[in-house]
Design a protein around this motif. Sequence first.
Motif, PDB file in Angstrom:
ATOM      1  N   VAL A 245       0.864  -1.185   0.000  1.00  0.00           N
ATOM      2  CA  VAL A 245       0.000   0.000   0.000  1.00  0.00           C
ATOM      3  C   VAL A 245       0.896   1.229   0.000  1.00  0.00           C
ATOM      4  CG1 VAL A 245      -1.801   1.274   1.208  1.00  0.00           C
ATOM      5  CG2 VAL A 245      -1.821  -1.231   1.230  1.00  0.00           C
ATOM      6  N   LEU A 246       0.696   2.123  -0.963  1.00  0.00           N
ATOM      7  CA  LEU A 246       1.568   3.285  -1.117  1.00  0.00           C
ATOM      8  C   LEU A 246       1.519   4.177   0.121  1.00  0.00           C
ATOM      9  CD1 LEU A 246       3.396   5.050  -2.928  1.00  0.00           C
ATOM     10  CD2 LEU A 246       1.313   6.207  -3.704  1.00  0.00           C
ATOM     11  N   LYS A 247       2.683   4.450   0.701  1.00  0.00           N
ATOM     12  CA  LYS A 247       2.831   5.413   1.784  1.00  0.00           C
ATOM     13  C   LYS A 247       4.111   6.183   1.550  1.00  0.00           C
ATOM     14  CE  LYS A 247      -0.844   4.112   3.963  1.00  0.00           C
ATOM     15  NZ  LYS A 247      -1.994   4.971   4.239  1.00  0.00           N
ATOM     16  N   PRO A 248       4.156   7.507   1.791  1.00  0.00           N
ATOM     17  CA  PRO A 248       3.035   8.320   2.248  1.00  0.00           C
ATOM     18  C   PRO A 248       1.932   8.407   1.196  1.00  0.00           C
ATOM     19  CG  PRO A 248       4.843   9.724   1.574  1.00  0.00           C
ATOM     20  CD  PRO A 248       5.371   8.313   1.548  1.00  0.00           C
ATOM     21  N   ASP A 249       0.749   8.808   1.641  1.00  0.00           N
ATOM     22  CA  ASP A 249      -0.381   8.956   0.730  1.00  0.00           C
ATOM     23  C   ASP A 249      -0.308  10.246  -0.069  1.00  0.00           C
ATOM     24  OD1 ASP A 249      -2.464   6.730   1.696  1.00  0.00           O
ATOM     25  OD2 ASP A 249      -1.486   7.586   3.450  1.00  0.00           O
ATOM     26  N   ILE A 250       0.205  11.297   0.573  1.00  0.00           N
ATOM     27  CA  ILE A 250       0.111  12.635  -0.008  1.00  0.00           C
ATOM     28  C   ILE A 250       1.169  13.513   0.649  1.00  0.00           C
ATOM     29  CG2 ILE A 250      -1.534  13.614   1.673  1.00  0.00           C
ATOM     30  CD1 ILE A 250      -3.111  14.641  -0.867  1.00  0.00           C
ATOM     31  N   SER A 251       1.449  14.644   0.049  1.00  0.00           N
ATOM     32  CA  SER A 251       2.389  15.595   0.666  1.00  0.00           C
ATOM     33  C   SER A 251       1.719  16.951   0.806  1.00  0.00           C
ATOM     34  CB  SER A 251       3.667  15.711  -0.166  1.00  0.00           C
ATOM     35  OG  SER A 251       3.389  16.200  -1.465  1.00  0.00           O
TER      36      SER A 251
ATOM     37  N   CYS B  24      -5.454 -10.396   6.413  1.00  0.00           N
ATOM     38  CA  CYS B  24      -5.451 -11.828   6.105  1.00  0.00           C
ATOM     39  C   CYS B  24      -4.452 -12.129   5.001  1.00  0.00           C
ATOM     40  CB  CYS B  24      -6.842 -12.278   5.668  1.00  0.00           C
ATOM     41  SG  CYS B  24      -8.086 -12.318   6.973  1.00  0.00           S
ATOM     42  N   ALA B  25      -4.496 -11.315   3.939  1.00  0.00           N
ATOM     43  CA  ALA B  25      -3.601 -11.531   2.799  1.00  0.00           C
ATOM     44  C   ALA B  25      -2.136 -11.368   3.190  1.00  0.00           C
ATOM     45  CB  ALA B  25      -3.953 -10.565   1.675  1.00  0.00           C
ATOM     46  N   MET B  26      -1.889 -10.599   4.229  1.00  0.00           N
ATOM     47  CA  MET B  26      -0.524 -10.386   4.707  1.00  0.00           C
ATOM     48  C   MET B  26      -0.101 -11.448   5.717  1.00  0.00           C
ATOM     49  SD  MET B  26      -0.847  -6.258   5.176  1.00  0.00           S
ATOM     50  CE  MET B  26       0.698  -6.109   6.076  1.00  0.00           C
ATOM     51  N   ASN B  27      -0.963 -12.472   5.878  1.00  0.00           N
ATOM     52  CA  ASN B  27      -0.677 -13.623   6.742  1.00  0.00           C
ATOM     53  C   ASN B  27      -0.596 -13.269   8.229  1.00  0.00           C
ATOM     54  OD1 ASN B  27      -0.532 -15.506   4.564  1.00  0.00           O
ATOM     55  ND2 ASN B  27       1.539 -14.758   4.107  1.00  0.00           N
ATOM     56  N   TYR B  28      -1.342 -12.258   8.626  1.00  0.00           N
ATOM     57  CA  TYR B  28      -1.463 -11.994  10.061  1.00  0.00           C
ATOM     58  C   TYR B  28      -2.298 -13.106  10.691  1.00  0.00           C
ATOM     59  CZ  TYR B  28       0.683  -7.378  10.279  1.00  0.00           C
ATOM     60  OH  TYR B  28       1.590  -6.345  10.275  1.00  0.00           O
ATOM     61  N   THR B  29      -1.929 -13.504  11.887  1.00  0.00           N
ATOM     62  CA  THR B  29      -2.662 -14.554  12.582  1.00  0.00           C
ATOM     63  C   THR B  29      -3.982 -14.012  13.114  1.00  0.00           C
ATOM     64  OG1 THR B  29      -1.705 -14.061  14.747  1.00  0.00           O
ATOM     65  CG2 THR B  29      -0.463 -15.561  13.292  1.00  0.00           C
TER      66      THR B  29
ATOM     67  N   SER C 184      -5.995 -11.574  -1.720  1.00  0.00           N
ATOM     68  CA  SER C 184      -4.740 -11.081  -2.305  1.00  0.00           C
ATOM     69  C   SER C 184      -4.392  -9.734  -1.682  1.00  0.00           C
ATOM     70  CB  SER C 184      -4.880 -10.925  -3.820  1.00  0.00           C
ATOM     71  OG  SER C 184      -3.792 -10.189  -4.348  1.00  0.00           O
ATOM     72  N   ASN C 185      -3.102  -9.522  -1.425  1.00  0.00           N
ATOM     73  CA  ASN C 185      -2.692  -8.249  -0.815  1.00  0.00           C
ATOM     74  C   ASN C 185      -2.615  -7.104  -1.819  1.00  0.00           C
ATOM     75  OD1 ASN C 185      -0.364  -8.835  -2.211  1.00  0.00           O
ATOM     76  ND2 ASN C 185       0.908  -9.160  -0.387  1.00  0.00           N
ATOM     77  N   THR C 186      -3.005  -7.346  -3.069  1.00  0.00           N
ATOM     78  CA  THR C 186      -3.052  -6.262  -4.058  1.00  0.00           C
ATOM     79  C   THR C 186      -4.474  -5.752  -4.293  1.00  0.00           C
ATOM     80  OG1 THR C 186      -3.335  -7.767  -5.953  1.00  0.00           O
ATOM     81  CG2 THR C 186      -1.068  -7.266  -5.265  1.00  0.00           C
ATOM     82  N   GLN C 187      -5.437  -6.295  -3.568  1.00  0.00           N
ATOM     83  CA  GLN C 187      -6.835  -6.001  -3.893  1.00  0.00           C
ATOM     84  C   GLN C 187      -7.496  -4.973  -2.974  1.00  0.00           C
ATOM     85  OE1 GLN C 187      -7.617  -7.116  -6.778  1.00  0.00           O
ATOM     86  NE2 GLN C 187      -5.705  -8.302  -6.763  1.00  0.00           N
ATOM     87  N   LEU C 188      -6.771  -4.378  -2.042  1.00  0.00           N
ATOM     88  CA  LEU C 188      -7.370  -3.329  -1.228  1.00  0.00           C
ATOM     89  C   LEU C 188      -7.852  -2.206  -2.138  1.00  0.00           C
ATOM     90  CD1 LEU C 188      -7.973  -2.153   1.622  1.00  0.00           C
ATOM     91  CD2 LEU C 188      -5.748  -1.005   1.474  1.00  0.00           C
ATOM     92  N   ASN C 189      -9.068  -1.742  -1.935  1.00  0.00           N
ATOM     93  CA  ASN C 189      -9.641  -0.716  -2.813  1.00  0.00           C
ATOM     94  C   ASN C 189      -9.021   0.644  -2.496  1.00  0.00           C
ATOM     95  OD1 ASN C 189     -11.439  -0.186  -4.963  1.00  0.00           O
ATOM     96  ND2 ASN C 189     -12.859   0.793  -3.555  1.00  0.00           N
ATOM     97  N   TYR C 190      -7.877   0.840  -3.080  1.00  0.00           N
ATOM     98  CA  TYR C 190      -7.023   1.979  -2.734  1.00  0.00           C
ATOM     99  C   TYR C 190      -6.645   2.710  -4.014  1.00  0.00           C
ATOM    100  CZ  TYR C 190      -3.976   3.919   0.938  1.00  0.00           C
ATOM    101  OH  TYR C 190      -3.408   4.708   1.905  1.00  0.00           O
TER     102      TYR C 190
END
Length: 739
Positions: A500-506, A627-632, A650-656
Amino acid sequence: MPALLKSTSLPVSETHQPHFSTTMATTLSLCVIALFLLPIMVSPESHSYTVYMDPSLKPTPFSDHHTWYLATLSSLSQGETKLIHTYTEAIQGFSAILTPSELQALPSTPGLVSYSRNRPLKLLTTHSSEFLGLTPKYGAWPISGYGENVIIGLLDTGVWPESESFGDEGMTGVPSRWKGTCESDTHFNSSSCNNKLIGARFYNKGYIAENPDKNISINSVRDTNGHGTHTSSTAAGNYIKGASYFGYASGTAKGMAPRARLAIYKVGWYGEVSPADLLAAVDQAIRDGVDILSMSLGYSLGNDTHLDDDPVAVATFAAMKKGMFVAAAAGNDGPDLLSLANGAPWVTVVGAGTMDRKLGGILTLGNGMKVTFISLYLGIFSRDTQFPLVFNDSSQELKGKIVVLVGKDDVSMELQLGNAISAKASAALFITNASEYSIGSFFPAGFVGDQDGKTLINYIKQSSFPTGALWFKKTFIGKKPAPLVDSYSSRGPFPSCPTVLKPDISAPGTSILASWSPISSASPDPFRPLFSNFNLADGTSMATPHVAGVAALVKSVHPDWSPAAIRSALMTTANAYDNTGSHIKDVNGGLIASPLAIGAGHVRPNNALYPGLVYDAGEDDYKRLLCAMNYTAKQIRTITGSTFKCANWSNTQLNYPSFIAFLNSDGSNVVQEFRRTLTNVGEEESCYSVYISAMAGFKLKVEPERLTFKRKYEKRSYKLTMEGPKFGNKMWFMGRLAG
């Protein structure tokens, strides 16, 4: 423990995203009010000028300077004199309306020093509101009611309630939904609160428990540091005329949302924040009814902890669930990658950049030429005295002279400055294209760019007796290029969630003028304290409240929008270009700034109100990402406060509103798919066609290429497929998807 992100103040310490967006064409205008004692009729070709005179050359027949200036103007004029003002303090001289013929005759006037055409002055804040296009005539401010009924909570070092920034003149009563209070304690009374400052609480039980030997003398929300007063006034400070930092950056101070309400939660003590206190403050802010939360704090030197071990991530997940938009500082450990202090996917993380304002002075050479320079000299210097100029010659006697030196880096300039002071030089000017410096703030020193430096050196070498006069405490607007990403601003990706892109903004974070605690030194030298109601500071701490204030404006217009929708509006309307029309660059090296430095770009408040489309997300979307990042299951419960049944996510599917793909180090081909859903918040019937900027070595495909909406709040989805790479040794690539 988390630490407050110190503002390395000029005085004091303390993968590019593709997106769909709509852009509204906007014309900026300035409102300047000029007051005259009498109406002055001028011809179209006449203009207003300021004329600088040498008072020592006043002829003896004139009893005072006013009569001298009036006579001077009369000698130029063929008709009625058009004097506006005479000056004896701010400058020595007068202002007047001059015709072209009068202007032509002016240089022969006895006693003339110089003249300049008067251009409209801008109403300044820290200047950042104007730099971001905010104006009372149209756009985000009037449409949002200046953010009035939106409540911004600040987690910081408290507040100095007597500052005019927290006055409630012109504001209506406290919103009835507000459940907070003002706590009375040491040197702070609940009566200090009003219709602007509606809440004040402090939290230090955790800090005291972890630091039993520390003595807290002022046990209340009162700000003895200055950091909290600065950030809160930047976000939502009321109007203050005549603000400046000892004469620099003078103007009218005001926050991004000058009519928003402020709730202060003091969690910072001696530069540190206990996680226990932070969690308690966010907990209370949720109960109190805060809408926007601004947090200029986090782990220093990067944050490589898991999200479940990150108190900011955990606390803000709860805030997000309750509909609270959270802005958090990226950190001040740039320009290294992986240096972010915050990066939770549900938090809007803010990087910092420069503005088009330059603080410094003017060097007037003996031949009349003028050179501007950067400086924060705080003393008094005679601007009417011409001093001998010498260039970089340590063998010369420097007493009573201005020495010009070539500056290579901080260390060499500090050494050269020390030598100049020891040699009793009157002042020093460094020729350098490096970043702004604050060295020599108690010695008259300045920094000249390479181009002007060549002019200066040529003048010294070619003149038989080179001289110059220095005029400090000047403010210049229109510096280019701006913004630049500043070197201190921390870079992504965030180790705990790199997809997930961070920072989001400047947002503006360099040389920000805002209110300050008058009992905390605003001096660049810890051994020479200076006290002021205002301070200039640098840091993502300063950028964060800018975004919090802009989010309040969006929230005021769209009270039902989720935190993700507000963040999407900010990101998809952000500006990727500077004031020269080129891509925003990094202050280090002048290369195009990476999305890992600026996120989606520089915030644009007026555009953010009507983005057309938004990428929305909620609690379950972030749980799927975990979940996609395999957190317990235990980790997910720690972060979210509830259980969640994981599936094959999938960890690429966050609506971002961004896309990050990691490539194989061996250069082998990779195919990745990203699925996104857009919500129509614009016209009921609208259609968007995709535009993809080229990325060398990649194949990009969007399906469908056209999205049609028939009603407001309708949702439509698309898929982006990326195939690649065919590249050399590049570390990162960026592209843009727009519609």
